[in-house]
Design an enzyme around this catalytic site. Structure first.
Site, mmCIF file in Angstrom:
data_model
loop_
_atom_site.group_PDB
_atom_site.id
_atom_site.type_symbol
_atom_site.label_atom_id
_atom_site.label_comp_id
_atom_site.label_asym_id
_atom_site.label_seq_id
_atom_site.Cartn_x
_atom_site.Cartn_y
_atom_site.Cartn_z
ATOM 1 C CB ALA A 66 -55.824 70.512 38.983
ATOM 2 C CG MET A 106 -61.245 61.430 35.964
ATOM 3 S SD MET A 106 -60.992 59.890 36.877
ATOM 4 C CE MET A 106 -59.446 59.340 36.166
ATOM 5 N N GLY A 151 -54.328 60.620 30.729
ATOM 6 C CA GLY A 151 -55.591 60.009 31.109
ATOM 7 C C GLY A 151 -56.761 60.594 30.353
ATOM 8 C CB ALA A 152 -57.194 63.714 28.440
ATOM 9 C CG HIS A 171 -68.300 55.997 30.277
ATOM 10 N ND1 HIS A 171 -68.272 54.951 29.373
ATOM 11 C CD2 HIS A 171 -67.100 55.977 30.903
ATOM 12 C CE1 HIS A 171 -67.100 54.336 29.457
ATOM 13 N NE2 HIS A 171 -66.375 54.942 30.379
ATOM 14 C CG HIS A 172 -69.629 60.583 33.640
ATOM 15 N ND1 HIS A 172 -69.408 61.808 33.039
ATOM 16 C CD2 HIS A 172 -68.431 59.936 33.643
ATOM 17 C CE1 HIS A 172 -68.135 61.900 32.700
ATOM 18 N NE2 HIS A 172 -67.510 60.781 33.046
ATOM 19 N N GLY A 182 -61.176 69.362 37.427
ATOM 20 C CA GLY A 182 -62.186 68.370 37.086
ATOM 21 C C GLY A 182 -62.273 67.258 38.119
ATOM 22 C CE LYS A 213 -65.762 58.012 27.904
ATOM 23 N NZ LYS A 213 -64.470 58.673 28.205
ATOM 24 C CB THR A 260 -62.328 51.596 28.069
ATOM 25 O OG1 THR A 260 -61.619 52.441 28.980
ATOM 26 C CG2 THR A 260 -62.290 50.165 28.583
#
Length: 272
Positions: free
Chosen positions: A14, A18, A97-98, A153-154, A16, A157, A164
Site C-alpha cells: 500500500a 501502485m 499485480g506484482a 518503463h520508469h 508504493g 522497475k 507484459t
C-alpha cells in the site's frame, strides 16, 4: 464495520505508487471496503496517520485478523510468492499485480485455489489498452514472421523484460503455432539466427521474439511491437501515461475474482 454487501479487500504494498493509487480507486468505488493494508513498517505508517484502516507488516497476522475476501498485491518479487501462497491457504482470493513469479508458481497457485474452491487472478498488466495491444499483436503474428518488442518503463522497475512483454511474446508465439502448425518454424530471432546465438545488443529473446527493455525516469509503462514484412512495417503501441490507467482493470479483477475457480493468468480472460 464493513457492509456485508461490499467486497472486502486488503492491499499489499500500500505504500508504493501502485498501492497508493489502488487505495484511492477502491475508496471511490462503493463495491469495495478496504479492511487492511500491508506495508514494510506498520509502526511508522500508523504514526503517519495516512491510513484509515488497520495497518500490518505481517501478512499472517493480517490474514488471521482481517480475513478479507480479496488480497490485492502490488509488492515485489521478493514478497509476492509468499504472500499469494499464504492468502490461498487462508481461503482468500488473490489478485496479483506484482511481478517476479514463475509459470511454476502460477501452476502451483492454480492447484491450491482449486483445492480451496476459490479463484485467483495474476495479471501482467491491468490496463485495458495494453490488453488490446497484446491481442492485436497476437493476431498480427499470424501474418508476419519477424517482430521485435520494445518495452519502456520508469527507472524504478526492477524486472526486465516486463511481464507484459513476456505475455505479449507468449501470445504471439501461440498464434504463430496455430497458423503454421509447426512451432519450430518461427523460433528464430530478428537477426535470422537461432535464439541461443543472438547477440546481446539484439535484445533478450523470448519465444523467438527479441525484447528490448528501456528504463528511464519520466516513463511510466510503454510498449511497441514492431512487425516487418516485404516493403512494410506495422507498429502496435500502447502508452500508460499515468498509473490511473491500471485501476479500471484492477477493480474489475477484484470484483470478478470470486466468480472464477483456479488461478487465471491474464485479465483478458475476463474480457473476451
Amino acid at each position: 464495520m464493513a457492509s456485508r454487501h461490499r467486497i472486502t479487500v486488503a492491499v499489499a504494498g500500500a505504500g508504493g505508487k501502485m498501492g497508493s493509487e489502488a487505495l484511492r480507486a477502491l475508496a471511490a468505488d462503493d463495491r469495495f471496503d478496504t479492511v487492511a493494508v500491508l506495508v514494510r513498517d506498520a509502526g511508522q505508517a500508523q504514526a503517519s496517520g495516512q491510513y484509515t484502516c488497520p495497518v500490518y507488516d505481517d501478512p499472517e497476522r493480517l490474514l488471521m485478523e482481517a480475513h478479507p475476501d480479496v488480497w490485492l498485491d502490488f509488492t515485489d518479487a521478493r514478497s509476492v510468492v509468499h504472500h499469494v501462497d499464504r492468502c490461498i491457504a487462508f481461503g482468500v482470493s488473490p489478485v496479483v499485480g506484482a511481478t517476479g513469479y514463475t509459470p511454476e508458481d502460477v501452476a502451483r497457485w492454480n492447484e491450491a485455489c482449486l483445492r480451496q474452491g476459490i479463484g485467483g487472478i495474476a495479471a501482467p498488466n491491468f490496463a485495458i489498452g495494453a490488453l488490446l495491444m497484446m491481442r492485436f499483436a497476437a493476431e498480427a503474428a499470424r501474418f508476419f514472421t519477424r517482430a521485435e518488442i520494445i518495452e519502456m518503463h520508469h527507472d524504478g522497475k526492477k524486472d526486465a523484460p516486463s511481464g507484459t512483454a513476456r505475455r505479449t511474446a507468449e501470445q504471439m508465439a501461440a498464434h504463430r503455432e496455430d497458423a503454421a502448425g509447426d512451432p519450430a518454424a518461427h523460433r528464430v530471432s530478428a537477426a535470422g539466427i537461432t535464439v541461443t546465438d543472438a547477440a546481446p545488443a539484439r535484445g533478450w529473446s523470448y519465444q523467438g521474439v527479441p525484447i528490448h527493455s528501456v528504463r528511464l525516469p519520466g516513463l511510466v509503462a510503454h510498449q511497441e511491437v514492431i512487425f516487418g514484412g516485404a516493403g512494410e512495417v506495422l507498429t502496435i503501441r500502447h502508452d500508460s501515461l499515468s498509473r490511473t490507467s491500471f485501476m479500471p482493470g484492477a477493480l474489475l479483477a477484484c470484483a470478478r475474482v470470486r466468480e472464477v475457480r483456479g488461478m487465471v493468468y491474464g485479465l483478458e480472460h475476463l474480457l473476451w
